[in-house]
Design a protein around this motif. Structure first.
Motif, PDB file in Angstrom:
ATOM      1  N   MET A 224      28.528  47.433  37.892  1.00 21.17           N
ATOM      2  CA  MET A 224      29.500  47.547  38.976  1.00 21.17           C
ATOM      3  C   MET A 224      30.452  48.692  38.651  1.00 21.17           C
ATOM      4  O   MET A 224      31.093  48.712  37.615  1.00 21.17           O
ATOM      5  CB  MET A 224      30.257  46.234  39.134  1.00 21.17           C
ATOM      6  N   GLY A 225      30.534  49.692  39.505  1.00 20.77           N
ATOM      7  CA  GLY A 225      31.333  50.867  39.242  1.00 20.77           C
ATOM      8  C   GLY A 225      32.807  50.590  39.394  1.00 20.77           C
ATOM      9  O   GLY A 225      33.257  49.514  39.788  1.00 20.77           O
ATOM     10  N   ILE A 226      33.581  51.631  39.060  1.00 25.41           N
ATOM     11  CA  ILE A 226      35.034  51.498  39.100  1.00 25.41           C
ATOM     12  C   ILE A 226      35.521  51.250  40.534  1.00 25.41           C
ATOM     13  O   ILE A 226      36.452  50.478  40.762  1.00 25.41           O
ATOM     14  CB  ILE A 226      35.684  52.754  38.484  1.00 25.41           C
ATOM     15  N   CYS A 227      34.873  51.879  41.510  1.00 31.91           N
ATOM     16  CA  CYS A 227      35.294  51.691  42.894  1.00 31.91           C
ATOM     17  C   CYS A 227      35.010  50.269  43.367  1.00 31.91           C
ATOM     18  O   CYS A 227      35.790  49.690  44.121  1.00 31.91           O
ATOM     19  CB  CYS A 227      34.590  52.705  43.789  1.00 31.91           C
ATOM     20  N   SER A 228      33.882  49.693  42.911  1.00 36.11           N
ATOM     21  CA  SER A 228      33.546  48.329  43.304  1.00 36.11           C
ATOM     22  C   SER A 228      34.540  47.338  42.706  1.00 36.11           C
ATOM     23  O   SER A 228      34.977  46.401  43.382  1.00 36.11           O
ATOM     24  CB  SER A 228      32.124  47.986  42.859  1.00 36.11           C
ATOM     25  N   ARG A 229      34.913  47.538  41.449  1.00 38.61           N
ATOM     26  CA  ARG A 229      35.896  46.656  40.822  1.00 38.61           C
ATOM     27  C   ARG A 229      37.247  46.791  41.526  1.00 38.61           C
ATOM     28  O   ARG A 229      37.954  45.808  41.725  1.00 38.61           O
ATOM     29  CB  ARG A 229      36.040  46.998  39.344  1.00 38.61           C
ATOM     30  N   ARG A 230      37.581  48.005  41.862  1.00 42.62           N
ATOM     31  CA  ARG A 230      38.851  48.255  42.538  1.00 42.62           C
ATOM     32  C   ARG A 230      38.878  47.593  43.905  1.00 42.62           C
ATOM     33  O   ARG A 230      39.850  46.950  44.289  1.00 42.62           O
ATOM     34  CB  ARG A 230      39.046  49.765  42.643  1.00 42.62           C
ATOM     35  N   HIS A 231      37.802  47.726  44.652  1.00 44.25           N
ATOM     36  CA  HIS A 231      37.727  47.097  45.969  1.00 44.25           C
ATOM     37  C   HIS A 231      37.739  45.571  45.852  1.00 44.25           C
ATOM     38  O   HIS A 231      38.315  44.883  46.708  1.00 44.25           O
ATOM     39  CB  HIS A 231      36.459  47.552  46.686  1.00 44.25           C
ATOM     40  N   PHE A 232      37.119  45.050  44.807  1.00 41.83           N
ATOM     41  CA  PHE A 232      37.129  43.603  44.587  1.00 41.83           C
ATOM     42  C   PHE A 232      38.548  43.101  44.379  1.00 41.83           C
ATOM     43  O   PHE A 232      38.971  42.106  44.991  1.00 41.83           O
ATOM     44  CB  PHE A 232      36.253  43.260  43.379  1.00 41.83           C
ATOM     45  N   LEU A 233      39.316  43.791  43.518  1.00 41.37           N
ATOM     46  CA  LEU A 233      40.690  43.357  43.258  1.00 41.37           C
ATOM     47  C   LEU A 233      41.578  43.542  44.484  1.00 41.37           C
ATOM     48  O   LEU A 233      42.446  42.696  44.772  1.00 41.37           O
ATOM     49  CB  LEU A 233      41.261  44.129  42.070  1.00 41.37           C
ATOM     50  N   LEU A 234      41.370  44.611  45.227  1.00 41.40           N
ATOM     51  CA  LEU A 234      42.152  44.809  46.448  1.00 41.40           C
ATOM     52  C   LEU A 234      41.857  43.711  47.476  1.00 41.40           C
ATOM     53  O   LEU A 234      42.767  43.250  48.183  1.00 41.40           O
ATOM     54  CB  LEU A 234      41.847  46.187  47.043  1.00 41.40           C
ATOM     55  N   THR A 235      40.606  43.281  47.539  1.00 40.56           N
ATOM     56  CA  THR A 235      40.250  42.190  48.454  1.00 40.56           C
ATOM     57  C   THR A 235      40.908  40.882  48.039  1.00 40.56           C
ATOM     58  O   THR A 235      41.441  40.141  48.884  1.00 40.56           O
ATOM     59  CB  THR A 235      38.726  42.025  48.496  1.00 40.56           C
ATOM     60  N   ILE A 236      40.886  40.588  46.737  1.00 45.44           N
ATOM     61  CA  ILE A 236      41.522  39.367  46.242  1.00 45.44           C
ATOM     62  C   ILE A 236      43.020  39.397  46.522  1.00 45.44           C
ATOM     63  O   ILE A 236      43.619  38.385  46.935  1.00 45.44           O
ATOM     64  CB  ILE A 236      41.248  39.196  44.743  1.00 45.44           C
ATOM     65  N   CYS A 237      43.647  40.548  46.295  1.00 43.13           N
ATOM     66  CA  CYS A 237      45.085  40.665  46.571  1.00 43.13           C
ATOM     67  C   CYS A 237      45.385  40.434  48.051  1.00 43.13           C
ATOM     68  O   CYS A 237      46.378  39.769  48.394  1.00 43.13           O
ATOM     69  CB  CYS A 237      45.590  42.042  46.138  1.00 43.13           C
ATOM     70  N   SER A 238      44.546  40.960  48.922  1.00 42.81           N
ATOM     71  CA  SER A 238      44.756  40.764  50.356  1.00 42.81           C
ATOM     72  C   SER A 238      44.622  39.291  50.736  1.00 42.81           C
ATOM     73  O   SER A 238      45.441  38.753  51.504  1.00 42.81           O
ATOM     74  CB  SER A 238      43.755  41.608  51.145  1.00 42.81           C
ATOM     75  N   LEU A 239      43.607  38.616  50.185  1.00 43.05           N
ATOM     76  CA  LEU A 239      43.434  37.192  50.480  1.00 43.05           C
ATOM     77  C   LEU A 239      44.590  36.365  49.926  1.00 43.05           C
ATOM     78  O   LEU A 239      45.074  35.431  50.576  1.00 43.05           O
ATOM     79  CB  LEU A 239      42.107  36.709  49.895  1.00 43.05           C
ATOM     80  N   GLN A 240      45.048  36.708  48.727  1.00 44.03           N
ATOM     81  CA  GLN A 240      46.191  36.000  48.157  1.00 44.03           C
ATOM     82  C   GLN A 240      47.443  36.173  49.014  1.00 44.03           C
ATOM     83  O   GLN A 240      48.199  35.231  49.224  1.00 44.03           O
ATOM     84  CB  GLN A 240      46.460  36.494  46.737  1.00 44.03           C
ATOM     85  N   LEU A 241      47.641  37.404  49.480  1.00 46.48           N
ATOM     86  CA  LEU A 241      48.831  37.665  50.292  1.00 46.48           C
ATOM     87  C   LEU A 241      48.794  36.879  51.599  1.00 46.48           C
ATOM     88  O   LEU A 241      49.795  36.277  52.008  1.00 46.48           O
ATOM     89  CB  LEU A 241      48.930  39.167  50.565  1.00 46.48           C
ATOM     90  N   ILE A 242      47.641  36.846  52.249  1.00 48.80           N
ATOM     91  CA  ILE A 242      47.522  36.124  53.523  1.00 48.80           C
ATOM     92  C   ILE A 242      47.718  34.629  53.328  1.00 48.80           C
ATOM     93  O   ILE A 242      48.489  33.976  54.056  1.00 48.80           O
ATOM     94  CB  ILE A 242      46.160  36.428  54.166  1.00 48.80           C
ATOM     95  N   THR A 243      47.031  34.064  52.340  1.00 42.57           N
ATOM     96  CA  THR A 243      47.125  32.615  52.128  1.00 42.57           C
ATOM     97  C   THR A 243      48.508  32.197  51.629  1.00 42.57           C
ATOM     98  O   THR A 243      48.998  31.111  51.976  1.00 42.57           O
ATOM     99  CB  THR A 243      46.056  32.161  51.131  1.00 42.57           C
ATOM    100  N   THR A 244      49.156  33.042  50.827  1.00 37.69           N
ATOM    101  CA  THR A 244      50.495  32.698  50.341  1.00 37.69           C
ATOM    102  C   THR A 244      51.515  32.738  51.471  1.00 37.69           C
ATOM    103  O   THR A 244      52.406  31.874  51.548  1.00 37.69           O
ATOM    104  CB  THR A 244      50.903  33.659  49.218  1.00 37.69           C
ATOM    105  N   ILE A 245      51.405  33.729  52.350  1.00 36.75           N
ATOM    106  CA  ILE A 245      52.325  33.789  53.493  1.00 36.75           C
ATOM    107  C   ILE A 245      52.131  32.582  54.408  1.00 36.75           C
ATOM    108  O   ILE A 245      53.099  31.986  54.908  1.00 36.75           O
ATOM    109  CB  ILE A 245      52.130  35.104  54.260  1.00 36.75           C
ATOM    110  N   GLU A 246      50.868  32.209  54.622  1.00 34.92           N
ATOM    111  CA  GLU A 246      50.598  31.010  55.441  1.00 34.92           C
ATOM    112  C   GLU A 246      51.199  29.764  54.798  1.00 34.92           C
ATOM    113  O   GLU A 246      51.820  28.920  55.461  1.00 34.92           O
ATOM    114  CB  GLU A 246      49.086  30.855  55.609  1.00 34.92           C
ATOM    115  N   ARG A 247      51.067  29.660  53.497  1.00 41.20           N
ATOM    116  CA  ARG A 247      51.631  28.511  52.782  1.00 41.20           C
ATOM    117  C   ARG A 247      53.157  28.545  52.799  1.00 41.20           C
ATOM    118  O   ARG A 247      53.807  27.497  52.913  1.00 41.20           O
ATOM    119  CB  ARG A 247      51.105  28.537  51.345  1.00 41.20           C
ATOM    120  N   GLN A 248      53.708  29.736  52.715  1.00 40.44           N
ATOM    121  CA  GLN A 248      55.166  29.877  52.729  1.00 40.44           C
ATOM    122  C   GLN A 248      55.758  29.421  54.058  1.00 40.44           C
ATOM    123  O   GLN A 248      56.832  28.807  54.097  1.00 40.44           O
ATOM    124  CB  GLN A 248      55.526  31.344  52.452  1.00 40.44           C
ATOM    125  N   VAL A 249      55.067  29.721  55.150  1.00 40.74           N
ATOM    126  CA  VAL A 249      55.557  29.326  56.477  1.00 40.74           C
ATOM    127  C   VAL A 249      55.670  27.805  56.574  1.00 40.74           C
ATOM    128  O   VAL A 249      56.699  27.262  57.015  1.00 40.74           O
ATOM    129  CB  VAL A 249      54.631  29.885  57.576  1.00 40.74           C
TER     130      VAL A 249
END
Length: 277
Positions: A1-26
């Protein structure tokens, strides 16, 4: 898995965390659960920090993000144990509401729930607790546990992805030799280009199997180093061509001046002979 794939994986996880945390915060705001509100707020800050670190190639930000996710993982495990009444924990205690007497919003507003109240006018920041809740499809404990379990899964994936990505960034930073510069195939120009996020983000979308295979097999530095050598070859060819052109022009100008001088001398000789005659 190249550097771009790892980077995209972490960016995706961060996006999902942000969405679910905001929903939970509400929903925590609706239930006035002050301890989860405070922890969710810190999680949103560190998720944004991790997203920025992955996007801008900042390994220290990613390491901070991984450390926080370890604490975040422990907090969500505590939430699961709290609603399951593990050990001395009691879900009816005031630990999460910080003594305000509030409760989870899902306790009354869960799917299909019908609540029965004794108090008709609840306080503003202290909602009235119902005496009985019936007909719930999912109890509020299950919903809160599902929220916490989702954050546990995302937090674990974020830790793994962050460690892998920060390791790659730190290894590339350690390839710099402060005495002799970068060892081949790295160079200072390649290092500056690699650290420039816009150029690297474009490289991840370059089309063409040759370019992608070279980046995957030899790294970004090799790609830039090869491009630099190609530019040097082109510059040397252009310099050779310009040298040939300059020599041709110099020789032609010299011959032109020689012809002009010879014409001037011949005309002078003709005029002198005419005056002598």
């Amino acid at each position: 898995m190249g550097i771009c794939s790892r980077r995209h994986f972490l960016l995706t996880i961060c996006s999902l965390q942000l969405i679910t945390t905001i929903e939970r915060q509400v929903f925590d705001f609706l239930g006035f659960m002050w301890a989860p509100i405070l922890v969710n707020f810190f999680n949103i800050i560190f998720v944004i920090l991790g997203f920025f670190g992955a996007f801008q190639y900042r390994p220290k930000y990613i390491i901070s993000y991984c450390i926080w996710n370890t604490l975040w993982l422990g907090w969500n495990i505590f939430i699961i144990c709290f609603y399951l009444n593990v050990g001395i924990l009691n879900k009816n205690s005031d630990i999460l509401n910080l003594g305000t007497g509030s409760f989870s919003w899902w306790y009354v507003n869960g799917p299909g729930c019908k609540a029965v109240y004794d108090v008709t006018e609840p306080e503003l920041f202290r909602p009235a607790r119902p005496t009985n809740v019936t007909d719930c499809v999912l109890s509020y404990e299950v919903i809160e546990i599902l929220h916490a379990a989702t954050q546990c899964v995302l937090g674990f994936m974020a830790i793994v992805g962050g460690i892998c990505l920060s390791k790659v960034f730190l290894e590339e930073d350690d390839s710099f030799d402060f005495i002799g510069g970068f060892d081949p195939p790295f160079c200072q120009e390649c290092y500056n280009l690699r650290r420039h996020s816009k150029i690297l983000s474009r490289l991840c979308h370059i089309t063409g199997p040759n370019v992608k295979s070279e980046i995957k097999d030899f790294g970004i530095g090799h790609f830039f180093f090869k491009k630099k050598l190609m530019r040097k070859d082109i510059d040397s060819k252009y310099s050779n061509i310009s040298g040939v052109i300059s020599r041709v022009l110099t020789s032609s100008i010299d011959s032109l001046f020689a012809l002009l001088i010879s014409d001037c001398l011949s005309s002078a000789n003709v005029s002198s002979n005419a005056m002598d005659s």
